[in-house]
Enzyme design. Structure first.
Site, PDB file in Angstrom:
ATOM      1  N   HIS A  72       0.846  -1.196   0.000  1.00 39.06           N
ATOM      2  CA  HIS A  72       0.000   0.000   0.000  1.00 39.06           C
ATOM      3  C   HIS A  72       0.881   1.246   0.000  1.00 39.06           C
ATOM      4  O   HIS A  72       1.845   1.322   0.747  1.00 39.06           O
ATOM      5  CB  HIS A  72      -0.892   0.035   1.244  1.00 39.06           C
ATOM      6  N   TYR A 201      -9.220   4.475   7.943  1.00 34.74           N
ATOM      7  CA  TYR A 201      -9.371   4.773   9.370  1.00 34.74           C
ATOM      8  C   TYR A 201     -10.473   5.826   9.502  1.00 34.74           C
ATOM      9  O   TYR A 201     -10.339   6.924   8.950  1.00 34.74           O
ATOM     10  CB  TYR A 201      -8.077   5.350   9.950  1.00 34.74           C
ATOM     11  N   PRO A 293      -3.373  -0.563  18.986  1.00 36.24           N
ATOM     12  CA  PRO A 293      -3.115  -0.962  17.593  1.00 36.24           C
ATOM     13  C   PRO A 293      -3.388   0.122  16.541  1.00 36.24           C
ATOM     14  O   PRO A 293      -3.090  -0.092  15.367  1.00 36.24           O
ATOM     15  CB  PRO A 293      -4.050  -2.159  17.378  1.00 36.24           C
ATOM     16  N   LYS A 297       1.862  -0.407  15.151  1.00 45.66           N
ATOM     17  CA  LYS A 297       3.289  -0.332  15.485  1.00 45.66           C
ATOM     18  C   LYS A 297       3.857  -1.537  16.257  1.00 45.66           C
ATOM     19  O   LYS A 297       5.073  -1.734  16.272  1.00 45.66           O
ATOM     20  CB  LYS A 297       3.552   0.925  16.334  1.00 45.66           C
ATOM     21  N   TYR A 385       3.838   6.699  10.452  1.00 45.19           N
ATOM     22  CA  TYR A 385       3.119   5.487  10.070  1.00 45.19           C
ATOM     23  C   TYR A 385       4.050   4.531   9.306  1.00 45.19           C
ATOM     24  O   TYR A 385       4.043   3.321   9.540  1.00 45.19           O
ATOM     25  CB  TYR A 385       1.890   5.842   9.212  1.00 45.19           C
TER      26      TYR A 385
HETATM   27  P1  RFL Z   1       4.289 -11.966  21.192  1.00 44.54           P
HETATM   28  O1  RFL Z   1       3.868 -12.052  19.753  1.00 44.54           O
HETATM   29  O2  RFL Z   1       3.249 -11.792  22.210  1.00 44.54           O
HETATM   30  O3  RFL Z   1       5.136 -13.269  21.488  1.00 44.54           O
HETATM   31  C1  RFL Z   1       5.495 -13.637  22.809  1.00 44.54           C
HETATM   32  C2  RFL Z   1       5.641 -15.124  22.846  1.00 44.54           C
HETATM   33  O4  RFL Z   1       6.099 -15.494  24.133  1.00 44.54           O
HETATM   34  C3  RFL Z   1       5.398 -16.656  24.549  1.00 44.54           C
HETATM   35  N1  RFL Z   1       5.410 -16.772  26.018  1.00 44.54           N
HETATM   36  C4  RFL Z   1       6.150 -17.676  26.683  1.00 44.54           C
HETATM   37  N2  RFL Z   1       7.019 -18.610  26.248  1.00 44.54           N
HETATM   38  C5  RFL Z   1       7.606 -19.398  27.190  1.00 44.54           C
HETATM   39  N3  RFL Z   1       7.332 -19.301  28.521  1.00 44.54           N
HETATM   40  C6  RFL Z   1       6.469 -18.381  28.990  1.00 44.54           C
HETATM   41  N4  RFL Z   1       6.212 -18.296  30.310  1.00 44.54           N
HETATM   42  C7  RFL Z   1       5.845 -17.505  28.054  1.00 44.54           C
HETATM   43  N5  RFL Z   1       4.952 -16.499  28.172  1.00 44.54           N
HETATM   44  C8  RFL Z   1       4.703 -16.071  26.930  1.00 44.54           C
HETATM   45  C9  RFL Z   1       3.995 -16.432  23.995  1.00 44.54           C
HETATM   46  O5  RFL Z   1       3.273 -17.653  23.910  1.00 44.54           O
HETATM   47  C10 RFL Z   1       4.291 -15.830  22.642  1.00 44.54           C
HETATM   48  O6  RFL Z   1       4.389 -16.788  21.612  1.00 44.54           O
HETATM   49  O7  RFL Z   1       5.337 -10.779  21.410  1.00 44.54           O
HETATM   50  P2  RFL Z   1       6.443 -10.141  20.424  1.00 44.54           P
HETATM   51  O8  RFL Z   1       7.284 -11.203  19.780  1.00 44.54           O
HETATM   52  O9  RFL Z   1       7.076  -9.098  21.226  1.00 44.54           O
HETATM   53  O10 RFL Z   1       5.579  -9.494  19.234  1.00 44.54           O
HETATM   54  C11 RFL Z   1       4.716  -8.420  19.465  1.00 44.54           C
HETATM   55  C12 RFL Z   1       3.530  -8.473  18.499  1.00 44.54           C
HETATM   56  O11 RFL Z   1       2.962  -9.762  18.539  1.00 44.54           O
HETATM   57  C13 RFL Z   1       2.469  -7.422  18.854  1.00 44.54           C
HETATM   58  O12 RFL Z   1       3.073  -6.215  19.221  1.00 44.54           O
HETATM   59  C14 RFL Z   1       1.497  -7.140  17.664  1.00 44.54           C
HETATM   60  O13 RFL Z   1       0.680  -8.242  17.398  1.00 44.54           O
HETATM   61  C15 RFL Z   1       0.628  -5.906  17.953  1.00 44.54           C
HETATM   62  N6  RFL Z   1      -0.334  -5.602  16.874  1.00 44.54           N
HETATM   63  C16 RFL Z   1       0.056  -4.976  15.706  1.00 44.54           C
HETATM   64  N7  RFL Z   1       1.361  -4.685  15.494  1.00 44.54           N
HETATM   65  C17 RFL Z   1       1.746  -4.126  14.314  1.00 44.54           C
HETATM   66  O14 RFL Z   1       2.937  -3.847  14.152  1.00 44.54           O
HETATM   67  N8  RFL Z   1       0.868  -3.885  13.280  1.00 44.54           N
HETATM   68  C18 RFL Z   1      -0.446  -4.164  13.406  1.00 44.54           C
HETATM   69  O15 RFL Z   1      -1.202  -3.985  12.437  1.00 44.54           O
HETATM   70  C19 RFL Z   1      -0.910  -4.690  14.664  1.00 44.54           C
HETATM   71  N9  RFL Z   1      -2.195  -4.991  14.836  1.00 44.54           N
HETATM   72  C20 RFL Z   1      -1.683  -5.941  17.040  1.00 44.54           C
HETATM   73  C21 RFL Z   1      -2.595  -5.601  15.986  1.00 44.54           C
HETATM   74  C22 RFL Z   1      -2.131  -6.594  18.169  1.00 44.54           C
HETATM   75  C23 RFL Z   1      -3.473  -6.886  18.287  1.00 44.54           C
HETATM   76  N10 RFL Z   1      -3.877  -7.559  19.465  1.00 44.54           N
HETATM   77  C24 RFL Z   1      -4.332  -8.887  19.405  1.00 44.54           C
HETATM   78  C25 RFL Z   1      -3.500  -7.018  20.745  1.00 44.54           C
HETATM   79  C26 RFL Z   1      -3.936  -5.908  16.098  1.00 44.54           C
HETATM   80  C27 RFL Z   1      -4.387  -6.504  17.260  1.00 44.54           C
HETATM   81  C28 RFL Z   1      -5.866  -6.764  17.372  1.00 44.54           C
HETATM   82  C1  PHB Z   2      -4.813  -5.169  10.815  1.00 34.92           C
HETATM   83  O1  PHB Z   2      -4.942  -5.351   9.580  1.00 34.92           O
HETATM   84  O2  PHB Z   2      -4.957  -6.067  11.639  1.00 34.92           O
HETATM   85  C2  PHB Z   2      -4.501  -3.792  11.301  1.00 34.92           C
HETATM   86  C3  PHB Z   2      -4.271  -2.784  10.385  1.00 34.92           C
HETATM   87  C4  PHB Z   2      -3.985  -1.506  10.844  1.00 34.92           C
HETATM   88  C5  PHB Z   2      -3.939  -1.259  12.211  1.00 34.92           C
HETATM   89  C6  PHB Z   2      -4.167  -2.280  13.116  1.00 34.92           C
HETATM   90  C7  PHB Z   2      -4.447  -3.549  12.666  1.00 34.92           C
HETATM   91  O3  PHB Z   2      -3.692   0.008  12.637  1.00 34.92           O
END
Ligand code: RFL
Ligand code: PHB
Length: 401
Positions: A72, A201, A293, A297, A385
């Protein structure tokens, strides 16, 4: 068992660290609480910054992403039922974002680590960190019913917000700051055609909405709800009604609806832990910071931390230089704070706060109007962004933070 770097957590942070260390000739072991199947199928982020895309490509992980990901060049901001495009590509001298799901990145990373015979242990339990300020910290854990000890030079705490790593830093050493928003996101995955070529958005008087995508056949949309609401209160019909109302435009644009195959509600918060390093323990990703979210980031910040940590470890092991590792926390926190600021700003600009006065609402709309009508305003949004650069050590080696 012995390794150079013991990594707790196989999210994007832990897996990417283990992949980069392998490319630098440094040994690591990854310990993950969940099964391989669970981490490869959990729906989370979708937006990759240019820097994340470049890193994945440069380290041999770009092939499927380039084939299946969707590039995009901009995003749309909508308010008063009118759309305004922010041309990120033009405003940032050529940067773009990639829509490629987090669990696809995880699959690519797990595959690469397994093909390189990397040490990945899934479904481990009872993970505990020991002696993190000594020269040989260790991690004890249970795997397949057996207790084990992993002795390391360094431990990388990549275990997300709820993991044990951050707790291994004494309470009087770490400073934790948290902010909860009165907003939640109800997210759906729907089998419908692409709604629009770019993300939308929307600030609407009924609440925020976001139209995103995963593949040409699978779309990801969100609506603002009360963070304590129960998903059981949201029938598919009710979700579509809200999405229609919040995203329709004055010129008659209407979203196509269809089957919803997954739905859930997440609360939104900002969190940061200072310091990100204690002795031989380094925190990375969600273990050290959480952003709402709205700015997309979280995953990108996790990958940014890992770039700093991997380079620091490479310089130490392969060149005997310890500057980057010594300043790991400062280098990361500087970028993290800016992402916290940006995510907070996007969140406050786009969500409807029921407690806001007409004055506060007027200011919010003026902010949006400024961003879409001023080049300075839209450039600031675009560069944040698309992702701010990592600021490495400057010449005098002094980091301001
Ligand atoms: P994670 O992905 O949470 O991975 C941590 C891992 O550690 C494991 N763990 C353990 N392992 C061993 N022993 C234990 N005691 C443990 N406790 C935990 C877990 O099982 C897991 O596998 O962290 P990491 O690697 O720092 O990554 C961070 C990202 O996952 C997170 O920031 C993003 O998903 C946030 N996020 C978004 N980020 C973006 O950059 N772009 C996006 O568009 C975006 N959209 C989102 C999001 C997060 C969302 N939610 C679900 C909060 C959209 C949503 C809805
Ligand atoms: C997503 O596609 O899950 C998504 C996209 C943009 C955001 C957050 C989540 O700001």
């Amino acid at each position: 068992m012995r390794t150079q770097v013991g990594i707790i957590g196989a999210g994007p942070a832990g897996l990417m660290l283990s992949h980069l260390l392998y490319l630098h000739g440094i040994d690591s072991v990854v310990l993950e609480r969940k099964s391989k199947d669970a981490i490869e199928n959990t729906i989370r982020a979708g937006v990759l910054e240019q820097g994340t895309v470049d890193l994945l490509s440069a380290t041999g992980l770009g092939e499927r992403m380039k084939r299946e990901g969707i590039i995009h060049d901009g995003i749309e901001l909508q308010f008063h039922n009118k759309r305004h495009r922010i041309n990120i590509n033009e405003l940032t001298n050529g940067k773009r974002i990639m829509l490629y799901a987090q669990h696809e990145v995880i699959r690519d990373l797990v595959k690469a680590r397994m093909e390189a015979s990397g040490n990945l242990f899934f479904s481990v339990s009872d993970v505990e960190l020991h002696n993190v300020t000594s020269n040989s910290p260790s991690i004890t854990y249970t795997h397949k019913g057996e207790k084990n000890e992993l002795i390391c030079d360094f431990i990388a705490g990549c275990d997300g917000y709820h993991g044990p790593s951050r707790q291994a830093i004494p309470e009087d050493v770490r400073v934790e700051m948290e902010h909860e928003y009165p907003f939640g996101w109800l997210g759906i995955m729907t089998e419908t055609p692409l709604a629009h070529p770019e993300l939308i958005y929307t600030n609407h008087e009924r609440g925020f909405a976001l139209l995103s995508t995963r593949t040409p056949e699978l779309q990801r949309h969100y609506i603002q709800v009360d963070p304590n609401d129960d998903i059981k209160n949201w029938s598919d019909d009710r979700i579509w009604t809200e999405l229609h109302l919040r995203t329709e435009t004055v010129d008659g644009w209407r979203l196509v609806d269809g089957p919803i195959i997954q739905k859930n509600i997440v609360a939104m918060r900002s969190f940061i832990c200072e310091t990100m390093r204690y002795g031989q323990l380094f925190l990375a990703g969600d273990a050290a910071h959480i952003v709402p979210p709205t700015g997309a980031k979280g995953l990108n910040l996790a990958i940014g931390d890992i770039q700093v940590l991997a380079r620091g470890l490479k310089e130490l092991y392969n060149e005997g230089k310890g500057d980057i590792l010594a300043h790991y926390s400062d280098i990361c926190l500087r970028r993290v704070w800016k992402a916290l600021r940006f995510s907070n700003w996007m969140t406050m600009m786009l969500h409807r706060n029921k407690n806001h006065s007409p004055f506060e609402y007027g200011i919010q709309i003026a902010e949006l109007d400024y961003v879409v009508s001023s080049k300075a305003g839209s450039t600031s949004l675009a560069e944040n962004y698309a992702g701010l650069p990592i600021e490495w050590l400057n010449e005098s080696q002094i980091i301001v933070h």
